[in-house]
Design an enzyme around this catalytic site. Structure first.
Site, PDB file in Angstrom:
ATOM      1  N   SER A 146      12.715  -7.229   1.426  1.00 40.24           N
ATOM      2  CA  SER A 146      14.107  -7.682   1.342  1.00 40.24           C
ATOM      3  C   SER A 146      14.215  -9.022   2.058  1.00 40.24           C
ATOM      4  O   SER A 146      13.336  -9.400   2.841  1.00 40.24           O
ATOM      5  CB  SER A 146      15.013  -6.651   2.018  1.00 40.24           C
ATOM      6  OG  SER A 146      16.302  -7.170   2.249  1.00 40.24           O
ATOM      7  N   TYR A 159      17.896  -0.959   8.281  1.00 38.14           N
ATOM      8  CA  TYR A 159      17.376  -1.466   7.014  1.00 38.14           C
ATOM      9  C   TYR A 159      16.439  -2.654   7.268  1.00 38.14           C
ATOM     10  O   TYR A 159      15.323  -2.723   6.734  1.00 38.14           O
ATOM     11  CB  TYR A 159      18.527  -1.877   6.112  1.00 38.14           C
ATOM     12  CG  TYR A 159      18.111  -2.322   4.730  1.00 38.14           C
ATOM     13  CD1 TYR A 159      17.880  -1.389   3.732  1.00 38.14           C
ATOM     14  CD2 TYR A 159      17.973  -3.670   4.424  1.00 38.14           C
ATOM     15  CE1 TYR A 159      17.513  -1.786   2.455  1.00 38.14           C
ATOM     16  CE2 TYR A 159      17.597  -4.082   3.151  1.00 38.14           C
ATOM     17  CZ  TYR A 159      17.366  -3.137   2.173  1.00 38.14           C
ATOM     18  OH  TYR A 159      16.987  -3.540   0.911  1.00 38.14           O
TER      19      TYR A 159
END
Length: 255
Positions: A146, A159
């Site tokens: 990400s 995350y």
């Protein structure tokens, strides 16, 4: 040059392949003739994805319901894939989750859940397919990181930690398994329109800030990960390993 991107006869497992980025990658691989194993938790969405891909691309598709928190289910996924296809050439570790909260508001159970699905399962899946790929003498593993592998996010601590870990795991596996002709790379999606980021996109100030920071001046679409995934899954990338490739419309290079 066409043979460099040839995937016909290959088999790919795509975790979280029933929606979002995973489904976009499934479509890209299937379009090049790759047979697919869609591995995910939601059975109804798996069935829909399997039927759509079969109909559109005329490839073989197996759907497997799996909880990525359960190691025995991941091992069973690999066993079912081998029973059906007798080979696994490509693994795409895409399954992921996240919670939008400030660090001080996380419950420990929420932290553990995110790290388990986003990072622990990547290791377990990769380890599970390694013997198959080693015996075959080749393999491709693509891990989905990400932008949060690079940047911090005030409400995405778990995350971001998990996705940063994905990049470091990618490098370690790449070094360890290069002698076995297994290439391990990561894709770092920018802001892509998926169900996972709806909670961000629906906040007007966040949406505006993301678009302003992205030189392409828009959000990305799930299918736009397909080209990079095909490259990393194909013979064209046989001398590429340990990389983390942003697919982000320029977000990561914007000052």
């Amino acid at each position: 040059m066409e043979n460099m991107f040839e995937l016909k006869g290959k088999v790919a497992i795509v975790t979280g392949g029933n929606g979002g980025i995973g489904k976009g990658i499934v479509r890209g691989l299937a379009a090049l003739g790759c047979d697919i194993v869609v591995a995910a938790r939601n059975k109804a969405k798996i069935d829909t994805a399997v039927n759509e891909v079969k109909k559109e691309f005329n490839v073989k598709v197996l759907g497997v319901q799996v909880d990525m928190n359960r190691e025995e289910q991941i091992k069973a996924l690999v066993a079912k894939s081998m029973d059906r296809f007798n080979r696994i050439d490509i693994l795409v570790n895409n399954a992921g989750t996240g919670i939008l909260k400030r660090p001080e508001d996380y419950e420990t159970s929420e932290w553990d859940e995110i790290l388990s699905i986003n990072l622990r399962s990547v290791f377990i899946c990769s380890k599970a397919v390694y013997p198959v790929m080693k015996q075959a003498g080749a393999g491709k593993i693509i891990n989905i990181g990400s932008m949060l592998s690079i940047f911090g996010g005030s409400e995405l601590a778990a995350y971001g930690a998990s996705k940063g870990g994905v990049v470091q795991l990618t490098k370690s596996l790449a070094v360890a398994w290069a002698p076995d002709n297994i290439q391990v790379n990561a894709l770092l999606p920018g802001w892509i329109e998926t169900d996972l980021v709806t909670q961000v996109k629906d906040v007007p100030e966040f949406d505006a800030a993301i678009i302003a920071r992205t030189p392409a001046n828009r959000w990305g679409m799930p299918d736009e990960l397909a080209g990079a995934a095909v490259f990393l899954a194909s013979p064209a990338s046989n001398f590429v390993t340990g990389t983390a490739l942003p697919v982000d419309g320029g977000y990561s290079v914007m000052v």
